[in-house]
Design an enzyme around this catalytic site. Structure first.
Site, PDB file in Angstrom:
ATOM      1  N   ASP A 314      60.172  74.005  60.096  1.00  0.00           N
ATOM      2  CA  ASP A 314      60.688  74.234  58.916  1.00  0.00           C
ATOM      3  C   ASP A 314      59.741  73.581  57.792  1.00  0.00           C
ATOM      4  O   ASP A 314      59.835  72.153  57.757  1.00  0.00           O
ATOM      5  CB  ASP A 314      62.253  73.918  58.487  1.00  0.00           C
ATOM      6  N   GLU A 361      56.327  77.510  59.599  1.00  0.00           N
ATOM      7  CA  GLU A 361      56.959  78.160  58.453  1.00  0.00           C
ATOM      8  C   GLU A 361      55.948  77.874  57.432  1.00  0.00           C
ATOM      9  O   GLU A 361      56.256  76.723  56.852  1.00  0.00           O
ATOM     10  CB  GLU A 361      58.487  77.586  58.333  1.00  0.00           C
ATOM     11  N   ASP A 413      67.217  82.361  54.586  1.00  0.00           N
ATOM     12  CA  ASP A 413      67.429  82.078  53.173  1.00  0.00           C
ATOM     13  C   ASP A 413      67.342  83.248  52.388  1.00  0.00           C
ATOM     14  O   ASP A 413      67.562  83.265  51.101  1.00  0.00           O
ATOM     15  CB  ASP A 413      66.490  81.408  52.777  1.00  0.00           C
TER      16      ASP A 413
END
Length: 523
Positions: A314, A361, A413
C-alpha cells in the site's frame, strides 16, 4: 529488531505468481459470516476457500490481518504491530475443537450482533472473554505447553516486545505509549525487566493469543493449498506511531530524544484538499535502514510471506518520496518531500528472500520517477476500471492495460461498482455535465444494457483484458450497492463493518463466475 528467519516449509509456493493469467476475489475475513460478531479463521473462512475453488478463482486478497486500530476507527491499516496477527480473527469454534473451550462457552454466541454489520465493541468484548477462558484452560494443562514454548522461542525477536507492549497498554488503561512513564517509554532496562516480572501473566496471555492465531492461520493456509488458492496480503508502507514497532525500534524512525516524532506522514495540498492530508504516521530514518541492510523490512516481508503467497504494498510511491509534515502542524500545508530508499530496499529483499511476489499500489499521482522505480523492480502496478471513464482516465480502461499488471473493478477504498454507477447517475441530471458524460462513456464502453448490469459488465471487461491478474471485490461479484461499501477514505467511523449477507455465496453464483473465468482463460 526482529531477526530474519524463514522456515523452508512456509516460503511462498512458486506456483503462485502474478505473471500467470488468473483471477481472484478481494474480501477481508471479518466480512464473512459467523456467530461471534464478524468473520474469523474458522468454518466460514474454510467454506469461502471452497467457494473460490468452485468459482475457478486463483487468488484470495485480504486487507492487513494485524491487530486493527483502536475504536472508533477499527482500521486494519492503523495496526499497532507490523508482525502480529489480529487476535479477533481467532475462531472460537476451532478453540472448542482443540479442547480449549466447550459448548457451554459458546452458548449465547449470537449476542447483540448483526449478520450484516460488525458491532466492534460487542464483538471484542465477546471474543476477549472467550480468549481468557481458553488461556485459563491452557495454563491448567501443562501437556499443551511444549508447542507454545517452541513457538515463542522461534518468534522471540518480535514477539517478546509485542507481548510486553500489549500487556503495558492494558496496564496503562489503553494510553498511548508516549504517555507512559518516562523510563518505560524510553525502554530503560531496569524498568522493562520490572514490567516483565510484574506483568508476566499478561505478557504470556498475549503471546498465547499469537500462538493461537498462527496455528489457525496455518490451518487456513493448508486448506488454500489443497484447493490451489493463493493468498494475497497487504503491507501498508507506514506503521502507526502508537505501535510496538516504533516503541521497540525508535532508532528506525525520525523521533526526538523523548520519543516523539519530528515529522509525520501526509499528502500535499491539491485541488481536492487545499490543506493537504495529515495521516499522522512517523517517518522512517532511511539512513539507519540502509545501515542495517534493511533488516527490519526484510523481517517484515519474511513474516508476511510466512502467511501469504503474494503481497500488495500500500502506497508504493512512498518508497520514492513521502510528504513529511512537521510535528505540531495543524494541516499538511507546510510539509516537505522526504526522499525514500528507492530500489535499494527491494535489492535487499531479493538478496535475503529471493523473488518476492509483489503488487505495487501505484494509484494516485504516478510520477515518471515512480513508474520507472516500479518497472525497474519488475512489479505489476494496479489499474482500476472505475477510474477509467472520467477526464484523463483512459489509463485505467482495459484496452490500455499492460499484460504485467493487476486490474480491479474497485478496491476497498472505492464505492461498490453498483454504488459508484448509481451515484454517478444521480449527479447526471444536466446532460452537459461531466458526470453525465462519464455515464454515457461507461454505458458505451461496457455495452451495458441497463444500470443493473454494470457491475457484471465491468467484471467481464476486466476479465477479458490482457492483464495477467484481475481481482474483484466480492461486493461487485454479488452486484451489491453502496450500503456494502467497506471504507470511505477520510471518514473516521462506520468503516470496515460490512458483512456478506446470509445466503449470498451460492452454487449458482460460483458457477456463473467460473463460466466467465473459463471463457477468458483464467481458470
Amino acid at each position: 529488531m526482529p531477526a530474519v528467519a524463514t522456515s523452508p516449509l512456509r516460503r511462498p509456493r512458486s506456483s503462485f505468481r502474478f505473471d500467470r493469467r488468473a483471477s481472484g476475489i478481494l474480501l477481508h475475513p471479518t466480512s464473512l459470516s459467523g456467530p461471534h460478531g464478524h468473520g474469523d479463521l474458522g468454518p466460514a473462512s474454510h467454506a469461502f476457500v471452497d467457494f473460490l475453488a468452485e468459482a475457478g478463482q486463483r487468488w484470495w486478497q485480504m486487507l492487513p490481518v494485524g491487530p486493527p486500530g483502536r475504536p472508533p476507527g477499527n482500521s486494519p491499516y492503523t495496526s499497532y504491530s507490523a508482525f502480529a496477527g489480529s487476535i479477533w480473527l481467532i475462531s472460537p469454534e476451532r478453540l472448542r475443537e482443540d479442547g480449549l473451550l466447550d459448548r457451554t462457552d459458546l452458548k449465547g454466541a449470537g449476542g447483540p450482533f448483526d449478520d450484516r454489520r460488525v458491532n466492534y465493541p460487542a464483538t471484542i468484548r465477546r471474543r476477549g472473554k472467550l480468549l481468557r477462558r481458553a488461556f485459563a484452560g491452557f495454563e491448567r494443562d501443562p501437556t499443551r505447553h511444549e508447542p507454545f514454548d517452541m513457538y515463542c522461542a522461534a518468534q522471540r525477536d518480535w514477539l517478546d516486545d509485542f507481548a510486553l507492549f500489549s500487556a503495558l497498554m492494558d496496564h496503562y488503561d489503553g494510553r498511548a505509549w508516549l504517555d507512559w512513564p518516562r523510563d518505560v517509554r524510553l525502554r530503560r532496562a531496569t524498568s522493562l525487566a520490572g514490567a516483565r516480572r510484574e506483568l508476566a501473566d499478561e505478557v504470556r496471555f498475549h503471546a498465547f493469543c499469537q500462538f493461537l492465531f498462527d496455528r489457525q492461520w496455518s490451518q487456513l493456509r493448508n486448506r488454500c493449498a489443497e484447493k490451489q488458492i493463493g493468498l494475497v496480503g497487504d503491507i501498508p508502507i507506514f506503521v502507526g506511531l502508537d505501535s510496538s514497532d516504533v516503541w521497540a525500534n525508535p532508532e528506525l524512525f525520525v523521533l526526538d530524544r523523548s520519543g516523539r516524532p519530528k515529522y509525520l506522514s501526509g499528502a500535499p495540498p491539491d485541488d481536492f484538499c487545499t490543506d493537504g492530508q495529515l495521516w499522522g504516521h512517523p517517518q522512517y530514518r532511511w539512513d539507519e535502514h540502509h545501515r542495517t541492510d534493511f533488516a527490519w523490512w526484510v523481517a517484515r516481508f519474511a513474516s508476511m510471506l510466512s502467511r501469504f503467497d503474494g503481497v500488495r504494498i500500500d502506497h508504493f510511491l512512498g518508497f520514492l518520496r513521502t510528504w513529511g509534515v512537521p510535528a505540531g502542524a495543524k494541516t499538511a500545508r507546510r510539509g516537505t518531500w522526504l526522499p525514500g530508499p528507492h530500489k535499494a530496499i527491494f535489492d535487499a529483499l531479493k538478496r535475503a528472500l529471493g523473488d518476492v511476489p509483489i503488487i505495487a499500489e501505484d494509484l494516485g499521482a504516478l510520477t515518471p520517477e515512480a513508474e520507472a522505480l516500479r518497472d525497474r523492480c519488475k512489479f505489476p502496478g494496479m489499474r482500476v476500471i472505475q477510474f477509467g471513464f472520467g477526464p484523463g482516465g483512459d489509463y485505467h480502461l482495459p484496452h490500455r492495460y499492460p499484460r504485467h499488471s493487476v486490474a480491479y473493478t474497485g478496491t476497498h477504498d472505492n464505492n461498490t461498482s453498483a454504488g459508484w454507477f448509481a451515484e454517478l447517475a444521480q449527479r447526471s441530471v444536466d446532460p452537459a455535465s461531466a458526470p453525465a458524460a462519464e455515464v454515457r462513456k461507461a454505458m458505451r464502453y461496457l455495452n451495458a444494457k441497463s444500470a443493473s448490469s454494470v457491475p457484471k459488465d465491468m467484471i467481464r471487461a476486466v476479465m477479458g483484458s490482457v492483464a495477467d491478474t484481475v481481482i474483484f471485490p466480492l461486493q461487485d461479484v454479488l452486484g451489491l450497492g453502496a450500503d456494502a461499501r467497506m471504507n470511505v477514505p477520510g471518514a473516521a467511523e462506520e468503516n470496515w463493518r460490512w458483512r456478506v449477507p446470509p445466503g449470498k455465496l451460492t452454487a449458482p453464483v460460483a458457477a456463473r463466475l467460473r463460466a466467465m473465468t473459463e471463457l477468458f482463460d483464467r481458470a
